[in-house]
Design a protein around this motif. Structure first.
Motif, short mmCIF file in Angstrom:
data_model
loop_
_atom_site.label_atom_id
_atom_site.label_comp_id
_atom_site.label_asym_id
_atom_site.label_seq_id
_atom_site.Cartn_x
_atom_site.Cartn_y
_atom_site.Cartn_z
N MET A 1 0.84 -1.17 0.00
CA MET A 1 0.00 0.00 0.00
C MET A 1 0.89 1.24 0.00
O MET A 1 1.86 1.33 0.74
CB MET A 1 -0.91 0.00 1.23
N ALA A 2 0.56 2.20 -0.83
CA ALA A 2 1.30 3.46 -0.91
C ALA A 2 0.80 4.43 0.16
O ALA A 2 -0.35 4.37 0.56
CB ALA A 2 1.12 4.08 -2.29
N LEU A 3 1.68 5.28 0.61
CA LEU A 3 1.32 6.30 1.59
C LEU A 3 1.72 7.65 1.02
O LEU A 3 2.85 7.84 0.60
CB LEU A 3 2.04 6.07 2.92
N ARG A 4 0.78 8.57 1.00
CA ARG A 4 1.02 9.92 0.50
C ARG A 4 0.86 10.88 1.67
O ARG A 4 -0.09 10.79 2.42
CB ARG A 4 0.04 10.25 -0.61
N ALA A 5 1.80 11.80 1.81
CA ALA A 5 1.77 12.73 2.95
C ALA A 5 1.48 14.15 2.48
O ALA A 5 2.01 14.61 1.47
CB ALA A 5 3.10 12.69 3.68
N ILE A 6 0.63 14.83 3.23
CA ILE A 6 0.30 16.23 2.98
C ILE A 6 0.71 17.02 4.21
O ILE A 6 0.23 16.76 5.31
CB ILE A 6 -1.20 16.41 2.71
N ASN A 7 1.59 17.99 4.01
CA ASN A 7 2.08 18.81 5.11
C ASN A 7 1.17 20.02 5.28
O ASN A 7 1.32 21.03 4.59
CB ASN A 7 3.52 19.25 4.86
N LEU A 8 0.22 19.93 6.18
CA LEU A 8 -0.75 21.00 6.40
C LEU A 8 -0.18 22.15 7.22
O LEU A 8 -0.79 23.21 7.28
CB LEU A 8 -2.01 20.44 7.06
N THR A 9 0.98 21.96 7.82
CA THR A 9 1.57 23.04 8.62
C THR A 9 2.00 24.20 7.74
O THR A 9 2.12 25.32 8.22
CB THR A 9 2.76 22.55 9.46
N CYS A 10 2.22 23.95 6.46
CA CYS A 10 2.64 25.01 5.52
C CYS A 10 1.46 25.71 4.87
O CYS A 10 1.65 26.70 4.18
CB CYS A 10 3.53 24.42 4.43
N ALA A 11 0.26 25.20 5.04
CA ALA A 11 -0.92 25.76 4.39
C ALA A 11 -1.48 26.91 5.21
O ALA A 11 -1.91 26.72 6.34
CB ALA A 11 -1.97 24.68 4.20
N THR A 12 -1.46 28.10 4.62
CA THR A 12 -1.97 29.28 5.31
C THR A 12 -3.19 29.89 4.62
O THR A 12 -3.86 30.73 5.20
CB THR A 12 -0.87 30.36 5.40
N ASP A 13 -3.43 29.47 3.38
CA ASP A 13 -4.59 29.95 2.63
C ASP A 13 -4.93 28.88 1.59
O ASP A 13 -4.28 27.84 1.53
CB ASP A 13 -4.32 31.31 1.98
N GLU A 14 -5.96 29.15 0.77
CA GLU A 14 -6.39 28.13 -0.20
C GLU A 14 -5.30 27.81 -1.21
O GLU A 14 -5.09 26.65 -1.56
CB GLU A 14 -7.66 28.58 -0.92
N ARG A 15 -4.57 28.81 -1.65
CA ARG A 15 -3.51 28.58 -2.65
C ARG A 15 -2.41 27.67 -2.10
O ARG A 15 -2.00 26.71 -2.74
CB ARG A 15 -2.92 29.92 -3.09
N SER A 16 -1.94 27.97 -0.88
CA SER A 16 -0.87 27.15 -0.31
C SER A 16 -1.38 25.75 0.04
O SER A 16 -0.64 24.77 -0.08
CB SER A 16 -0.23 27.83 0.90
N LEU A 17 -2.64 25.64 0.43
CA LEU A 17 -3.22 24.32 0.69
C LEU A 17 -3.25 23.50 -0.60
O LEU A 17 -2.86 22.34 -0.62
CB LEU A 17 -4.62 24.43 1.27
N MET A 18 -3.68 24.11 -1.68
CA MET A 18 -3.74 23.41 -2.97
C MET A 18 -2.34 22.98 -3.41
O MET A 18 -2.17 21.89 -3.96
CB MET A 18 -4.40 24.28 -4.04
N GLN A 19 -1.33 23.80 -3.16
CA GLN A 19 0.04 23.43 -3.50
C GLN A 19 0.49 22.20 -2.70
O GLN A 19 1.11 21.29 -3.24
CB GLN A 19 1.00 24.59 -3.26
N GLU A 20 0.17 22.19 -1.42
CA GLU A 20 0.53 21.04 -0.58
C GLU A 20 -0.22 19.78 -1.02
O GLU A 20 0.33 18.68 -1.02
CB GLU A 20 0.27 21.33 0.89
N LEU A 21 -1.50 19.94 -1.38
CA LEU A 21 -2.27 18.79 -1.87
C LEU A 21 -1.67 18.27 -3.17
O LEU A 21 -1.56 17.05 -3.38
CB LEU A 21 -3.74 19.19 -2.08
N MET A 22 -1.28 19.16 -4.07
CA MET A 22 -0.68 18.77 -5.33
C MET A 22 0.60 17.97 -5.08
O MET A 22 0.80 16.90 -5.65
CB MET A 22 -0.36 20.00 -6.18
N ARG A 23 1.46 18.48 -4.22
CA ARG A 23 2.72 17.79 -3.91
C ARG A 23 2.48 16.44 -3.24
O ARG A 23 3.05 15.43 -3.63
CB ARG A 23 3.59 18.65 -3.00
N GLY A 24 1.66 16.45 -2.22
CA GLY A 24 1.45 15.24 -1.43
C GLY A 24 0.68 14.15 -2.14
O GLY A 24 0.94 12.97 -1.96
#
Length: 104
Positions: free
Chosen positions: A1-24
């Motif tokens: 099983m694969a594990l994908r991680a999203i670093n929510l500590t870097c998300a401060t607004d919708e744009r940065s959240l979307m960037q973290e979602l894209m990466r993770g």
């Protein structure tokens, strides 16, 4: 099983959240233009049979960004439902700092 991680500590607004979602989640940049695009990318037939999504800093993110947290939760749980109908599984996991006495 694969594990994908999203670093929510870097998300401060919708744009940065979307960037973290894209990466993770390893989805293309176009998938993060809207919540609907993200849902479509997460539920493509090419998705793995089973994988986990590790949400790092989830509790703090929800405290800081309640509206964004609710939107993200809605998309991720809808993706779970759609994937389950395709006989696939996406597990949502939250990671907390070990120093946090409430992390259990």
């Amino acid at each position: 099983m694969a594990l994908r991680a999203i670093n929510l500590t870097c998300a401060t607004d919708e744009r940065s959240l979307m960037q973290e979602l894209m990466r993770g989640l390893s989805v293309p940049l176009e998938a993060t233009q809207s919540w609907d695009h993200l849902l479509a990318a997460l539920t493509q037939p090419e998705q793995a049979e089973r994988y986990g999504v590790l949400l790092q800093g989830y509790r703090d993110f929800c405290y800081r960004q309640r509206r964004l947290c609710d939107q993200m939760d809605a998309v991720l749980t809808e993706a779970q439902r759609i994937l389950a109908a395709q006989n696939k599984q996406m597990y949502l996991l939250a990671a907390y700092a070990e120093a946090d006495p409430k992390h259990f």
